[in-house]
Write a protein that holds these residues in place. Structure first.
Motif, mmCIF file in Angstrom:
data_model
loop_
_atom_site.group_PDB
_atom_site.id
_atom_site.type_symbol
_atom_site.label_atom_id
_atom_site.label_comp_id
_atom_site.label_asym_id
_atom_site.label_seq_id
_atom_site.Cartn_x
_atom_site.Cartn_y
_atom_site.Cartn_z
ATOM 1 N N VAL A 146 0.833 -1.209 0.000
ATOM 2 C CA VAL A 146 0.000 0.000 0.000
ATOM 3 C C VAL A 146 0.867 1.257 0.000
ATOM 4 C CG1 VAL A 146 -1.921 -1.150 1.142
ATOM 5 C CG2 VAL A 146 -0.167 -0.057 2.538
ATOM 6 N N SER A 147 2.135 1.101 -0.347
ATOM 7 C CA SER A 147 3.043 2.233 -0.395
ATOM 8 C C SER A 147 2.670 3.168 -1.543
ATOM 9 C CB SER A 147 4.483 1.744 -0.561
ATOM 10 O OG SER A 147 5.358 2.827 -0.801
ATOM 11 N N LEU A 148 3.001 4.444 -1.383
ATOM 12 C CA LEU A 148 2.775 5.419 -2.443
ATOM 13 C C LEU A 148 3.880 5.378 -3.492
ATOM 14 C CD1 LEU A 148 1.568 8.508 -0.336
ATOM 15 C CD2 LEU A 148 0.182 6.800 -1.551
ATOM 16 N N VAL A 149 4.975 4.689 -3.187
ATOM 17 C CA VAL A 149 6.094 4.554 -4.138
ATOM 18 C C VAL A 149 5.757 3.416 -5.094
ATOM 19 C CG1 VAL A 149 8.568 4.184 -4.388
ATOM 20 C CG2 VAL A 149 7.675 5.368 -2.366
ATOM 21 N N ALA A 150 5.507 3.727 -6.335
ATOM 22 C CA ALA A 150 5.020 2.746 -7.307
ATOM 23 C C ALA A 150 5.964 1.554 -7.487
ATOM 24 C CB ALA A 150 4.755 3.425 -8.642
ATOM 25 N N PRO A 151 7.289 1.738 -7.666
ATOM 26 C CA PRO A 151 8.159 0.560 -7.839
ATOM 27 C C PRO A 151 8.127 -0.367 -6.631
ATOM 28 C CG PRO A 151 9.296 2.567 -8.526
ATOM 29 C CD PRO A 151 8.039 3.002 -7.849
ATOM 30 N N LEU A 152 8.116 0.216 -5.425
ATOM 31 C CA LEU A 152 8.051 -0.614 -4.212
ATOM 32 C C LEU A 152 6.723 -1.351 -4.132
ATOM 33 C CD1 LEU A 152 9.287 -1.497 -1.517
ATOM 34 C CD2 LEU A 152 8.319 0.571 -0.489
ATOM 35 N N ARG A 153 5.636 -0.660 -4.434
ATOM 36 C CA ARG A 153 4.310 -1.266 -4.362
ATOM 37 C C ARG A 153 4.171 -2.407 -5.376
ATOM 38 N NH1 ARG A 153 1.755 2.938 -5.325
ATOM 39 N NH2 ARG A 153 1.257 2.634 -7.538
ATOM 40 N N LYS A 154 4.638 -2.183 -6.595
ATOM 41 C CA LYS A 154 4.515 -3.210 -7.632
ATOM 42 C C LYS A 154 5.421 -4.406 -7.346
ATOM 43 C CE LYS A 154 3.101 0.013 -11.264
ATOM 44 N NZ LYS A 154 3.456 0.636 -12.570
ATOM 45 N N SER A 155 6.608 -4.149 -6.829
ATOM 46 C CA SER A 155 7.517 -5.257 -6.486
ATOM 47 C C SER A 155 6.932 -6.107 -5.360
ATOM 48 C CB SER A 155 8.877 -4.705 -6.063
ATOM 49 O OG SER A 155 9.479 -3.971 -7.101
ATOM 50 N N ALA A 156 6.366 -5.453 -4.345
ATOM 51 C CA ALA A 156 5.753 -6.190 -3.237
ATOM 52 C C ALA A 156 4.555 -6.993 -3.727
ATOM 53 C CB ALA A 156 5.325 -5.217 -2.138
ATOM 54 N N TRP A 157 3.774 -6.415 -4.618
ATOM 55 C CA TRP A 157 2.621 -7.134 -5.180
ATOM 56 C C TRP A 157 3.072 -8.356 -5.965
ATOM 57 C CZ3 TRP A 157 1.044 -8.428 -10.117
ATOM 58 C CH2 TRP A 157 -0.277 -8.901 -10.241
ATOM 59 N N GLY A 158 4.134 -8.196 -6.779
ATOM 60 C CA GLY A 158 4.633 -9.316 -7.573
ATOM 61 C C GLY A 158 5.147 -10.455 -6.705
ATOM 62 N N LEU A 159 5.924 -10.125 -5.668
ATOM 63 C CA LEU A 159 6.421 -11.157 -4.756
ATOM 64 C C LEU A 159 5.268 -11.872 -4.054
ATOM 65 C CD1 LEU A 159 9.474 -9.346 -3.097
ATOM 66 C CD2 LEU A 159 9.549 -11.324 -4.629
ATOM 67 N N THR A 160 4.278 -11.105 -3.630
ATOM 68 C CA THR A 160 3.141 -11.707 -2.931
ATOM 69 C C THR A 160 2.403 -12.684 -3.829
ATOM 70 O OG1 THR A 160 2.850 -9.759 -1.523
ATOM 71 C CG2 THR A 160 0.946 -11.212 -1.780
ATOM 72 N N GLN A 161 2.114 -12.266 -5.050
ATOM 73 C CA GLN A 161 1.358 -13.131 -5.955
ATOM 74 C C GLN A 161 2.155 -14.371 -6.353
ATOM 75 O OE1 GLN A 161 -1.859 -12.638 -6.460
ATOM 76 N NE2 GLN A 161 -1.594 -10.845 -5.141
ATOM 77 N N PHE A 162 3.474 -14.199 -6.535
ATOM 78 C CA PHE A 162 4.290 -15.348 -6.945
ATOM 79 C C PHE A 162 4.319 -16.425 -5.864
ATOM 80 C CE2 PHE A 162 8.364 -17.590 -7.024
ATOM 81 C CZ PHE A 162 8.325 -18.142 -8.299
ATOM 82 N N PHE A 163 4.686 -16.038 -4.646
ATOM 83 C CA PHE A 163 4.823 -17.037 -3.576
ATOM 84 C C PHE A 163 3.466 -17.488 -3.034
ATOM 85 C CE2 PHE A 163 9.073 -15.037 -3.309
ATOM 86 C CZ PHE A 163 9.840 -16.186 -3.471
ATOM 87 N N ARG A 164 2.452 -16.662 -3.179
ATOM 88 C CA ARG A 164 1.133 -17.051 -2.694
ATOM 89 C C ARG A 164 0.506 -18.122 -3.579
ATOM 90 N NH1 ARG A 164 -4.284 -13.695 -2.968
ATOM 91 N NH2 ARG A 164 -5.526 -14.757 -1.404
ATOM 92 N N ASN A 165 0.828 -18.092 -4.867
ATOM 93 C CA ASN A 165 0.216 -19.028 -5.809
ATOM 94 C C ASN A 165 1.156 -20.153 -6.220
ATOM 95 O OD1 ASN A 165 -2.483 -17.639 -6.458
ATOM 96 N ND2 ASN A 165 -1.023 -15.979 -6.763
ATOM 97 N N ALA A 166 2.293 -20.277 -5.557
ATOM 98 C CA ALA A 166 3.227 -21.368 -5.829
ATOM 99 C C ALA A 166 2.929 -22.544 -4.896
ATOM 100 C CB ALA A 166 4.668 -20.902 -5.647
ATOM 101 N N PRO A 167 3.059 -23.779 -5.381
ATOM 102 C CA PRO A 167 2.840 -24.947 -4.506
ATOM 103 C C PRO A 167 3.835 -24.954 -3.353
ATOM 104 C CG PRO A 167 2.887 -25.600 -6.826
ATOM 105 C CD PRO A 167 3.350 -24.173 -6.765
ATOM 106 N N TRP A 168 3.335 -25.230 -2.167
ATOM 107 C CA TRP A 168 4.201 -25.221 -0.981
ATOM 108 C C TRP A 168 5.307 -26.260 -1.077
ATOM 109 C CZ3 TRP A 168 1.887 -23.730 4.342
ATOM 110 C CH2 TRP A 168 1.022 -22.635 4.191
ATOM 111 N N LEU A 169 4.992 -27.428 -1.623
ATOM 112 C CA LEU A 169 5.996 -28.490 -1.710
ATOM 113 C C LEU A 169 7.116 -28.103 -2.666
ATOM 114 C CD1 LEU A 169 6.865 -31.276 -0.818
ATOM 115 C CD2 LEU A 169 5.479 -32.260 -2.662
ATOM 116 N N VAL A 170 6.769 -27.423 -3.762
ATOM 117 C CA VAL A 170 7.794 -26.986 -4.717
ATOM 118 C C VAL A 170 8.734 -25.969 -4.063
ATOM 119 C CG1 VAL A 170 8.186 -25.811 -6.914
ATOM 120 C CG2 VAL A 170 6.316 -27.459 -6.703
ATOM 121 N N LEU A 171 8.155 -25.016 -3.321
ATOM 122 C CA LEU A 171 8.988 -24.035 -2.622
ATOM 123 C C LEU A 171 9.879 -24.708 -1.575
ATOM 124 C CD1 LEU A 171 6.395 -21.154 -2.089
ATOM 125 C CD2 LEU A 171 8.236 -21.263 -3.771
ATOM 126 N N LEU A 172 9.337 -25.740 -0.939
ATOM 127 C CA LEU A 172 10.119 -26.476 0.048
ATOM 128 C C LEU A 172 11.296 -27.182 -0.614
ATOM 129 C CD1 LEU A 172 10.315 -27.256 3.025
ATOM 130 C CD2 LEU A 172 8.815 -29.192 2.545
#
Length: 284
Positions: free
Chosen positions: A102-128
Motif C-alpha cells: 500500500v506504499s505510495l512509491v510505485a516501484p516498491l508497491r509493484k515489487s511487493a505485489w509481484g512477490l506476494t502473488q508469486f509465492f502465494r500461488n506457488a505450490p508449498w511443496l515446490v517451494l520447500l
C-alpha cells in the motif's frame, strides 16, 4: 477561511456490523463433542479390525500402538516447533511486504505485489524443494564453516508462502479501513507513517487476527510436507513404525493416532479464532 480546530474531523474507530456466524460454528457441542466422539468410534473400530486381522500369537494392536505413541508424539512436537518458527519468520516478512503493497512509491508497491502473488500461488511443496536443494548445506563466515541444517531450510521454505499470505492479509486489513480515517488524519497534520502506525494498523490488526490464526492452522497441517524431503517428523516416524512392525493392519490405527494429535492441536485454534472475533468486534 482556514478551519478552526473545532471544525476538524474527529478520528473514531470504525464500527463494523456484528458478523453473523455460520450455523456450524453456532453449535460447539456438535463440532467438539460430536467430532471427538466420531474420532473415538473410528479409532476403536480400526483397532478392533486390526486385532481381528492380526496373525495368531502376535502382540495386540493396542500394545504396539502404545509402544510407538511416545515416539510419534515426539515427532508431532517437532512439527509444532517447525510451525512456530515458520509462522514467526513468515509473519515478520509478510508484515513488511504487506505494508509495502500500500506504499505510495510505485516501484516498491509493484515489487511487493509481484512477490506476494508469486509465492502465494506457488505450490508449498515446490517451494520447500527449492529451499532444500538451492540453499547451501554450509557456509563460511569469518573463516568458520557453519552448517546449515535441513530443518532450518525447511523453515525458510515454509515461511515463503506464509509470508505471501500474511502480506495479503495485511494489505486486505489496511484496505478495509474506511478512507475517512486517512482523510481525518491528514486534516490533523499526521504524517503517513504516523497515520499508518497510530491509526490504521491498530484497527486493521483486529481484522487480521482471525485469518492469521486460520493460516497458522493450515501451516501446522502442512508441516508434514517436510517428511518428503527427508526430515524426521511425526509422519516419518509413523511410517517407520509401520515398516518396523511389518503389520499392514496397523496402518489405519497409527495414522488415525497422528491425525488425532493434529486435530487436538488445531481445533482449539479454530475455537480461539471465533472467540477473538467476538472479543474484537465493536458493536454498533
Amino acid at each position: 477561511m482556514r478551519a478552526g480546530v473545532t471544525d476538524l474531523p474527529v478520528l473514531m474507530p470504525f464500527r463494523a456490523p456484528t458478523p453473523i456466524a455460520p450455523s456450524g460454528f453456532a453449535a460447539p457441542t456438535l463440532l467438539g463433542g460430536g467430532t471427538l466422539a466420531s474420532f473415538a468410534i473410528l479409532f476403536c473400530a480400526s483397532l478392533t479390525l486390526a486385532q481381528v486381522a492380526a496373525r495368531p500369537a502376535t502382540e495386540s494392536a493396542m500394545t504396539v500402538l502404545l509402544r510407538w505413541a511416545p515416539l510419534i508424539f515426539e515427532g508431532f512436537l517437532f512439527n509444532i516447533l517447525i510451525s512456530f518458527l515458520s509462522m514467526a519468520l513468515g509473519t515478520l516478512v509478510g508484515l513488511l511486504v504487506g505494508i509495502a503493497q500500500v506504499s505510495l512509491v510505485a516501484p516498491l508497491r509493484k515489487s511487493a505485489w509481484g512477490l506476494t502473488q508469486f509465492f502465494r500461488n506457488a505450490p508449498w511443496l515446490v517451494l520447500l524443494f527449492y529451499a532444500m536443494f538451492l540453499l547451501p548445506f554450509e557456509f563460511r563466515l569469518f573463516g568458520l564453516t557453519i552448517a546449515f541444517p535441513a530443518w532450518v531450510k525447511a523453515i525458510i521454505g515454509l515461511a515463503l508462502p506464509v509470508a505471501a499470505n500474511v502480506s495479503e492479509i495485511v494489505r486486505g486489513g489496511i484496505r478495509s479501513i474506511p478512507s475517512g480515517q486517512w482523510e481525518s488524519a491528514e486534516a490533523l497534520a499526521f504524517t503517513r507513517r504516523q497515520t499508518m502506525w497510530m491509526i490504521i494498523l491498530p484497527q486493521a490488526f483486529k481484522r487480521m487476527i482471525p485469518p492469521w490464526m486460520n493460516l497458522y492452522a493450515i501451516l501446522t497441517m502442512a508441516t508434514t510436507l517436510i517428511s518428503v524431503v527427508g526430515i524426521q517428523d511425526g509422519l516419518t516416524i509413523t511410517r517407520a513404525a509401520l515398516v518396523a512392525e511389518s503389520r499392514p493392519e496397523l496402518m489405519i490405527p497409527m495414522y488415525l493416532l497422528l491425525l488425532l494429535m493434529f486435530f487436538a492441536y488445531c481445533y482449539p485454534i479454530a475455537r480461539a479464532t471465533l472467540a477473538l472475533e467476538r472479543r474484537f468486534n465493536v458493536k454498533g
